[in-house]
Design an enzyme around this catalytic site. Structure first.
Site, PDB file in Angstrom:
ATOM      1  N   TYR A 123      77.645  46.278 -65.097  1.00 43.14           N
ATOM      2  CA  TYR A 123      76.840  47.170 -65.669  1.00 43.14           C
ATOM      3  C   TYR A 123      75.544  47.747 -64.563  1.00 43.14           C
ATOM      4  CZ  TYR A 123      72.784  48.282 -68.652  1.00 43.14           C
ATOM      5  OH  TYR A 123      71.837  48.760 -69.066  1.00 43.14           O
ATOM      6  N   PHE A 164      76.627  49.064 -61.703  1.00 38.15           N
ATOM      7  CA  PHE A 164      77.565  50.204 -61.167  1.00 38.15           C
ATOM      8  C   PHE A 164      77.036  51.542 -62.539  1.00 38.15           C
ATOM      9  CE2 PHE A 164      81.231  52.365 -60.663  1.00 38.15           C
ATOM     10  CZ  PHE A 164      80.899  53.241 -59.494  1.00 38.15           C
ATOM     11  N   ASP A 165      77.554  50.896 -63.819  1.00 40.74           N
ATOM     12  CA  ASP A 165      77.152  52.057 -64.661  1.00 40.74           C
ATOM     13  C   ASP A 165      76.912  53.456 -64.788  1.00 40.74           C
ATOM     14  OD1 ASP A 165      80.276  51.711 -64.827  1.00 40.74           O
ATOM     15  OD2 ASP A 165      80.022  50.648 -67.051  1.00 40.74           O
ATOM     16  N   GLU A 193     106.042  47.329 -40.646  1.00 38.61           N
ATOM     17  CA  GLU A 193     105.231  47.659 -41.842  1.00 38.61           C
ATOM     18  C   GLU A 193     106.598  47.138 -42.929  1.00 38.61           C
ATOM     19  OE1 GLU A 193     103.519  51.269 -41.737  1.00 38.61           O
ATOM     20  OE2 GLU A 193     102.783  51.511 -39.241  1.00 38.61           O
ATOM     21  N   LYS A 236     107.784  49.132 -46.406  1.00 45.50           N
ATOM     22  CA  LYS A 236     107.769  50.040 -46.915  1.00 45.50           C
ATOM     23  C   LYS A 236     107.741  50.380 -48.414  1.00 45.50           C
ATOM     24  CE  LYS A 236     111.731  53.579 -46.231  1.00 45.50           C
ATOM     25  NZ  LYS A 236     111.638  54.497 -47.418  1.00 45.50           N
ATOM     26  N   ASP A 268     107.823  51.717 -51.555  1.00 48.28           N
ATOM     27  CA  ASP A 268     107.892  52.442 -52.768  1.00 48.28           C
ATOM     28  C   ASP A 268     107.183  53.212 -53.680  1.00 48.28           C
ATOM     29  OD1 ASP A 268     110.150  53.597 -53.999  1.00 48.28           O
ATOM     30  OD2 ASP A 268     111.361  52.061 -55.472  1.00 48.28           O
ATOM     31  N   ARG A 311     104.263  65.525 -50.728  1.00 48.78           N
ATOM     32  CA  ARG A 311     105.395  65.868 -49.578  1.00 48.78           C
ATOM     33  C   ARG A 311     106.467  67.664 -49.335  1.00 48.78           C
ATOM     34  NH1 ARG A 311     111.264  65.253 -48.058  1.00 48.78           N
ATOM     35  NH2 ARG A 311     111.009  64.863 -45.855  1.00 48.78           N
ATOM     36  N   TYR A 327      99.028  54.643 -44.500  1.00 49.27           N
ATOM     37  CA  TYR A 327      99.765  53.410 -43.537  1.00 49.27           C
ATOM     38  C   TYR A 327      99.798  54.591 -41.764  1.00 49.27           C
ATOM     39  CZ  TYR A 327     103.854  56.779 -45.167  1.00 49.27           C
ATOM     40  OH  TYR A 327     103.939  57.846 -46.200  1.00 49.27           O
ATOM     41  N   LYS A 371     116.557  49.650 -44.934  1.00 51.10           N
ATOM     42  CA  LYS A 371     116.581  49.021 -46.547  1.00 51.10           C
ATOM     43  C   LYS A 371     117.011  47.767 -46.838  1.00 51.10           C
ATOM     44  CE  LYS A 371     116.561  53.060 -48.624  1.00 51.10           C
ATOM     45  NZ  LYS A 371     115.221  54.106 -49.366  1.00 51.10           N
ATOM     46  N   CYS A 410     122.907  49.657 -90.299  1.00 49.24           N
ATOM     47  CA  CYS A 410     122.186  48.911 -89.993  1.00 49.24           C
ATOM     48  C   CYS A 410     122.132  47.568 -89.824  1.00 49.24           C
ATOM     49  CB  CYS A 410     120.718  48.676 -90.652  1.00 49.24           C
ATOM     50  SG  CYS A 410     119.327  48.123 -89.993  1.00 49.24           S
ATOM     51  N   CYS A 462     119.747  45.673 -92.738  1.00 48.01           N
ATOM     52  CA  CYS A 462     119.815  46.280 -94.095  1.00 48.01           C
ATOM     53  C   CYS A 462     120.834  46.744 -94.552  1.00 48.01           C
ATOM     54  CB  CYS A 462     118.323  47.216 -94.310  1.00 48.01           C
ATOM     55  SG  CYS A 462     118.818  48.429 -93.517  1.00 48.01           S
ATOM     56  N   CYS A 488     118.071  53.910 -87.956  1.00 48.81           N
ATOM     57  CA  CYS A 488     117.866  52.777 -89.672  1.00 48.81           C
ATOM     58  C   CYS A 488     116.938  53.962 -90.580  1.00 48.81           C
ATOM     59  CB  CYS A 488     117.838  51.430 -89.637  1.00 48.81           C
ATOM     60  SG  CYS A 488     117.341  50.922 -91.675  1.00 48.81           S
ATOM     61  N   CYS A 544     114.075  47.716 -94.594  1.00 48.98           N
ATOM     62  CA  CYS A 544     114.779  46.830 -93.670  1.00 48.98           C
ATOM     63  C   CYS A 544     113.784  46.130 -93.473  1.00 48.98           C
ATOM     64  CB  CYS A 544     115.138  48.221 -92.822  1.00 48.98           C
ATOM     65  SG  CYS A 544     116.034  47.329 -91.128  1.00 48.98           S
TER      66      CYS A 544
HETATM   67  S1  IVH Z   1     106.037  56.337 -41.669  1.00 44.72           S
HETATM   68  C1  IVH Z   1     107.858  60.482 -39.414  1.00 44.72           C
HETATM   69  N1  IVH Z   1     105.509  54.099 -42.560  1.00 44.72           N
HETATM   70  O1  IVH Z   1     108.864  56.554 -46.535  1.00 44.72           O
HETATM   71  C2  IVH Z   1     107.305  59.105 -40.412  1.00 44.72           C
HETATM   72  N2  IVH Z   1     107.018  55.922 -44.636  1.00 44.72           N
HETATM   73  O2  IVH Z   1     111.814  58.589 -45.445  1.00 44.72           O
HETATM   74  C3  IVH Z   1     106.543  59.191 -41.382  1.00 44.72           C
HETATM   75  N3  IVH Z   1     107.631  55.178 -46.907  1.00 44.72           N
HETATM   76  O3  IVH Z   1     108.793  58.964 -47.741  1.00 44.72           O
HETATM   77  C4  IVH Z   1     106.449  58.090 -42.374  1.00 44.72           C
HETATM   78  N4  IVH Z   1     106.357  53.457 -46.417  1.00 44.72           N
HETATM   79  O4  IVH Z   1     106.413  58.212 -47.473  1.00 44.72           O
HETATM   80  C5  IVH Z   1     106.082  55.135 -42.993  1.00 44.72           C
HETATM   81  N5  IVH Z   1     104.989  52.305 -44.337  1.00 44.72           N
HETATM   82  C6  IVH Z   1     105.737  53.226 -44.123  1.00 44.72           C
HETATM   83  C7  IVH Z   1     106.007  53.957 -45.363  1.00 44.72           C
HETATM   84  C8  IVH Z   1     106.274  54.847 -45.041  1.00 44.72           C
HETATM   85  C9  IVH Z   1     106.773  54.044 -46.898  1.00 44.72           C
HETATM   86  C10 IVH Z   1     108.027  56.439 -47.476  1.00 44.72           C
HETATM   87  C11 IVH Z   1     106.725  57.613 -46.858  1.00 44.72           C
HETATM   88  C12 IVH Z   1     108.578  58.932 -46.931  1.00 44.72           C
HETATM   89  C13 IVH Z   1     109.864  57.948 -46.621  1.00 44.72           C
HETATM   90  C14 IVH Z   1     110.144  58.421 -45.181  1.00 44.72           C
END
Ligand code: IVH
Length: 667
Positions: free
Chosen positions: A32, A34-35, A110, A112, A114, A133, A221, A312, A406, A409, A424, A430
């Site tokens: 609140y 904050f708002d 790290e 990766k 998605d 990108r 990252y 991967k 269907c 029905c 349907c 139905c």
């Molecule tokens: S480093 C030059 N770190 O993976 C290296 N990429 O093929 C730059 N991605 O589309 C990437 N997690 O967006 C890096 N911990 C991570 C990542 C990461 C996801 C994605 C990145 C890129 C693809 C690289």
């Protein structure tokens, strides 16, 4: 305090609270309070746009409309990573590095993420640009949308370089993704297939207020600067936290420094097992050489750095037998084929059913009952049938014949040209369509009727007491009480729930009607624009598409809903029963008095229709004036504005706002 100082103070204060909340996960202020601060800042900025900061937290609510995204060159090209799918390849990566530079090598492991890659430029501590990108050399400028993501700081603190880029991944958290899909299902819209594509679609939306509402998150990252002030990548990622960035969590093991191949394997194994517990999706692990000098020494191939590699995960898949294909009928009459599987364990859950989507999908897979099929769950929520193991197909197997009638029905199904789904058409008789519509009507986000659940709806329907939502309001105590499991108290509860629902505001009633493609947000837009049901019923398709964000598909659906006399008669009965079919103007008026007493001139061509813009001014208490005079407070200035008007405004010193500035200030 001077107004200018107060704006600066509020901007700083609110940015800090955002950081505490979204990055540090600890809030020191109530929602609140904050708002209230945010509202104060919004109002001051409207009165004094000249003092507003480009990185004001008021921009977090979205509202900038950008039609096409401009392409802008990356300051540092956005390369990709070389991928590997086996531990041997990781072993080879380590051996290669040892051979090239030797000595003690520190690696950073790290997740990766998605999602969608993003590159964000900061100058003098301010976010100035965010690019997708694209082709790696140039990206699309999605700054307005990225600004709405709360985990991304707009203004930095501490000792940062004058100019640098932060790279990261915008992800759709699973909880937010599931909620969005639930809402879409409720609106009769097709659900989104996976969080990554949805994040990617969201970041390229034209209306940043929708982006703001979706709850995207970002994991940053990597730091890119001409002169990187840190010795190694690990130190960099952990240090930029002090500037206000949300970087991968050390405590949760999202990032770890190791100094051997064993350390790398341990990290990979840990996340291969635990990844289903993450609040977002990952598709692998990234391994990077830590030291920046060593990175430089190793350099790049034409596509990717030699100092990093991605491992991967294989999507988890199992094979099982498809026992039977059944067909579900939704409230809109849409038919969904369902694969009923021999129960099988996959990624920690038992899978019994999978969605087969439509007739085309069945044909594409050439899937038949008794087939052995591969089911996959790539960290995703909904299991998918990937393919059929034809070697195991029984000899007597016959191709699947999609149903023509269907299953509920018996009506002959129809398929509209260009649509994937069969329907349907028997919407008023139905059973699952009727009960489905009523269940939607009473839902929590719609009429929210206490004391009435899904089972009771079916019970009332089977007793012949209800066939549509209007029938609910004719129910009497005497009719309901004799039903099974009904006691005096539950009947009274139900009747009270119905009575209370008569106060539910118009936009929710409109959502409850169950018009295809009219979900929560669209219902709100329509209610606000047309203000009452009669105006909406009378609206032509042209008028409908004139409403911001309403396209041809929705317009057509609304129009055909009200062309059905049955629907109009239900609406009329609901109206007689006392439901709200008009916008509550008093509440609406109070929403903002930000432009109270202000005289505003709108001139030129805008992204939104000029009519919408004028309505917006009125709804915030402002007055639309047709010509510029000394009494004019603001000029909202569009493209192609006449030069004489412009000169006059300049001469009188009238504050001019672009459409974006105007919308952003109103929030
Ligand atoms: S480093 C030059 N770190 O993976 C290296 N990429 O093929 C730059 N991605 O589309 C990437 N997690 O967006 C890096 N911990 C991570 C990542 C990461 C996801 C994605 C990145 C890129 C693809 C690289």
């Amino acid at each position: 305090m001077e107004i200018k100082e107060r704006i600066a103070f509020l901007t700083k204060e609110l940015n800090q609270h955002n950081h505490n909340y979204y990055v540090l996960n600890k809030s020191v202020i109530s929602d609140y309070d904050f708002d209230m601060l945010l509202k104060e800042l919004q109002e001051l900025e409207v009165k004094h746009p000249e003092y507003a900061f480009p990185n004001s937290p008021t921009k977090r609510v979205g509202g900038d409309i950008t039609k096409n995204f401009e392409t802008v060159a990356h300051r540092f090209p956005m390369l990709s990573l070389s991928n590997s799918y086996s531990k041997e390849e990781i072993q080879e990566f380590d051996e290669r590095i040892q051979k090239l530079i030797g000595g003690e090598i520190e690696y950073v492991c790290e997740l990766k993420y998605d999602g969608v890659a993003i590159s964000i430029t900061y100058e003098n501590g301010e976010l100035v640009r965010a690019l997708t990108r694209g082709d790696g050399i140039e990206g699309e400028d999605v700054t307005a949308n990225v600004r709405t993501i709360r985990a991304i700081p707009l203004k930095l603190q501490g000792d940062y370089p004058e100019s640098f880029d932060m790279r990261g991944e915008i992800v759709f958290p699973l909880a937010a993704f599931n909620q969005l899909n639930q809402e879409r299902e409720a609106a009769g819209e097709p659900i989104f297939a996976n969080p990554r594509n949805t994040a990617s679609g969201t970041i390229k939306m034209q209306d940043s207020s929708i982006v703001a509402s979706r709850g995207l998150d970002c994991q940053l990252y990597q730091l890119y600067a001409d002169v990187n002030p840190f010795e190694g990548h690990f130190e960099a990622v952990n240090s930029v936290k002090d500037w206000g960035f949300k970087t991968p969590s050390l405590a949760d093991n999202y990032i770890k420094k190791v100094n051997s191949i064993e350390g790398i394997m341990e990290f990979i194994n840990y996340w291969d097992e635990k990844r289903s517990e993450l609040p977002f999706e990952i598709d692998g692990i990234v391994i990077k050489v830590n030291n920046h000098h060593k990175q430089q020494e190793l350099g790049f191939t034409s596509k990717s750095p030699r100092w990093a590699i991605a491992y991967k995960f294989k999507a988890e898949r199992v094979s099982t037998v498809l026992n039977e294909i059944t067909y579900q009928v939704g409230r809109t009459g849409a038919i969904t084929p369902v694969a009923n599987l021999e129960p099988v364990q996959l990624a920690g859950t038992t899978v019994k059913r999978a969605n087969l989507h439509n007739a085309d999908q069945i044909e594409k897979l050439d899937i038949r009952e008794k087939d052995t099929v591969y089911v996959e769950k790539g960290g995703e929520i909904i299991p998918k049938i990937i393919e059929v193991d034809f070697s195991k197909r029984p000899k007597e197997s016959e191709p699947t014949v999609y149903i023509k009638h269907c299953p509920e029905c018996g009506s002959e199904l129809v398929r509209v040209e260009g649509e994937a789904q069969h329907y349907c058409p028997n919407s008023s008789n139905c059973k699952p369509q009727i009960t489905g519509k009523i269940e939607h009507f009473i839902g929590r986000k719609m009429m929210n009727i206490d004391g009435l659940g899904v089972e009771t709806v079916v019970q009332l329907f089977e007793a012949g007491l209800i066939k549509n939502s209007a029938d609910l309001y004719d129910l009497t105590f005497e009719q309901i009480e004799p039903l099974e499991r009904m006691a005096e108290k539950s009947v009274n509860n139900l009747l009270k729930g119905l009575e209370d629902s008569k106060k539910v505001p118009f936009e929710k009633v409109l959502f409850a009607l169950g018009i295809r493609y009219v979900g929560e947000t669209v219902a709100k837009k329509l209610a606000k624009y047309f203000r009452n049901i009669d105006a909406l019923i009378a609206a032509s398709e042209e008028e409908l598409v004139a409403v911001d964000e309403i396209g041809g598909r929705i317009a057509e659906s609304v129009k055909s809903f009200f062309e059905d006399e049955m629907n109009v008669s239900i609406v009329n009965r609901l109206k007689t029963a006392g439901l709200q079919f008009e916008l509550d103007e008093t509440e609406h008026q109070q929403q903002s008095a930000a432009l109270e007493g202000k005289s505003i001139v709108v001139s030129g061509v805008f992204e939104m229709s000029r009519n919408d813009l004028k309505k917006l001014i009125e709804s915030h208490g402002g007055k639309n004036a047709s010509s510029i005079s000394s009494k004019t407070d603001y000029l909202v200035r569009g493209d192609k504005m006449g030069p004489s008007k412009l000169a006059k405004a300049e001469k009188l010193g009238i504050t001019m706002l672009s459409e974006q500035e105007f919308l952003a200030l109103l929030g």
